[in-house]
Design a protein around this motif. Sequence first.
Motif, PDB file in Angstrom:
ATOM      1  N   ASN A   1      41.306  43.077  41.515  1.00  0.00           N
ATOM      2  CA  ASN A   1      41.704  44.414  41.971  1.00  0.00           C
ATOM      3  C   ASN A   1      42.364  44.378  43.345  1.00  0.00           C
ATOM      4  OD1 ASN A   1      38.801  43.734  42.368  1.00  0.00           O
ATOM      5  ND2 ASN A   1      38.875  45.454  43.802  1.00  0.00           N
ATOM      6  N   ARG A   2      42.153  43.283  44.101  1.00  0.00           N
ATOM      7  CA  ARG A   2      42.770  43.206  45.432  1.00  0.00           C
ATOM      8  C   ARG A   2      42.867  41.740  45.857  1.00  0.00           C
ATOM      9  NH1 ARG A   2      38.389  43.556  49.597  1.00  0.00           N
ATOM     10  NH2 ARG A   2      36.423  43.500  48.482  1.00  0.00           N
TER      11      ARG A   2
ATOM     12  N   ARG B   1      44.454  39.811  42.986  1.00  0.00           N
ATOM     13  CA  ARG B   1      45.573  40.695  42.620  1.00  0.00           C
ATOM     14  C   ARG B   1      46.879  39.896  42.592  1.00  0.00           C
ATOM     15  NH1 ARG B   1      49.817  43.814  44.342  1.00  0.00           N
ATOM     16  NH2 ARG B   1      49.811  45.959  43.577  1.00  0.00           N
TER      17      ARG B   1
ATOM     18  N   VAL C   1      46.845  47.710  39.783  1.00  0.00           N
ATOM     19  CA  VAL C   1      47.395  46.370  39.541  1.00  0.00           C
ATOM     20  C   VAL C   1      47.999  46.311  38.136  1.00  0.00           C
ATOM     21  CG1 VAL C   1      46.929  43.887  39.562  1.00  0.00           C
ATOM     22  CG2 VAL C   1      45.626  45.402  41.068  1.00  0.00           C
TER      23      VAL C   1
ATOM     24  N   SER D   1      51.348  47.866  38.241  1.00  0.00           N
ATOM     25  CA  SER D   1      52.352  46.983  38.871  1.00  0.00           C
ATOM     26  C   SER D   1      52.803  45.901  37.889  1.00  0.00           C
ATOM     27  CB  SER D   1      51.775  46.301  40.117  1.00  0.00           C
ATOM     28  OG  SER D   1      51.370  47.274  41.040  1.00  0.00           O
TER      29      SER D   1
END
Length: 253
Positions: free
Chosen positions: A13-14, A18, A45, A48
């Motif tokens: 998630n980051r 990510r 994500v 994206s």
Amino acid sequence: MELPRVAVVTGANRGLGRATAMALARRGFCVVLTYRGDRLEAEGVVRSIRELGGEAFPIRLDVADTASIDRFADELLAEVGRRWSAGGIDVLVNNAGIGLFAGLHEATVEQFDALFATNVRGPFFLTRALARRMGDGGRVVNISTSLTRHVSAGTSLYAASKSALETLTRSLAVELGPSGIRVNCIAPGPTATDFNGGAMRDDANLRETLAGATALGRVGEPEEIADAVAALASGDLRWVTAERIEVSGGSLL
Ligand SMILES: NC(=O)c1ccc[n+]([C@@H]2O[C@H](COP(=O)([O-])OP(=O)(O)OC[C@H]3O[C@@H](n4cnc5c(N)ncnc54)[C@H](OP(=O)(O)O)[C@@H]3O)[C@@H](O)[C@H]2O)c1
């Protein structure tokens, strides 16, 4: 018909997870990204990746909750079959991890247990659950740290947990080799993410100090670690297993 290649990235998630999910999607992998708490972040994500023309979905996993891992694997495989008609997975990136930094006299039992539950126990049992669903050519990439090579005060427990992960990497490469599965680890140096309170991204003094101790003269960016993970997951490195590859720009040589 060629089946899609499926990659699972934990803690996607980051941060590095990510960036790794994005790097794998750019190389044509369908990506399952796990998140622990923030579903909205994970869905961002996924969006994206779809904007890149790729495919992905999020699924919740707390890697420290060992009892949930087999159920997670069943759910994941069912969803991968339903969405992509894939019978298994090709790549597992054990990225999710925590960094708790405390010296010998400050560290607590809770910190010790949390580090080893997240950074060692989780990857071990997740690899066991998903290796069963990997065919010949499967890849596991564990995310370690440059701190297993160079030491400094206050990093002992974190570094020890990642050293254990590196040892697992080598042992599991032997166990899974006969099934055609490669197991390697990437050891990032200081990289600008939320890690350690975002210090490597936001603390100008620390960045300058680290830059001065790095051959390439700066801290790393998440995409630079992610591209190395994606390279290990690619067929180009198919004869590489049981390796630790440091991706640190030449940190503290
Ligand atoms: N950044 C660096 O300088 C650096 C250097 C060397 C190694 N590493 C390693 O690289 C990996 C990624 O770090 P990062 O820089 O991207 O850090 P980060 O920005 O703090 O992200 C950590 C990720 O791991 C997830 N996570 C933590 N505990 C979890 C658990 N119990 N179950 C599932 N997910 C969990 C987090 O989920 P939540 O969002 O829910 O918290 C988050 O997605 C870690 O293994 C770290 O040790 C980082």
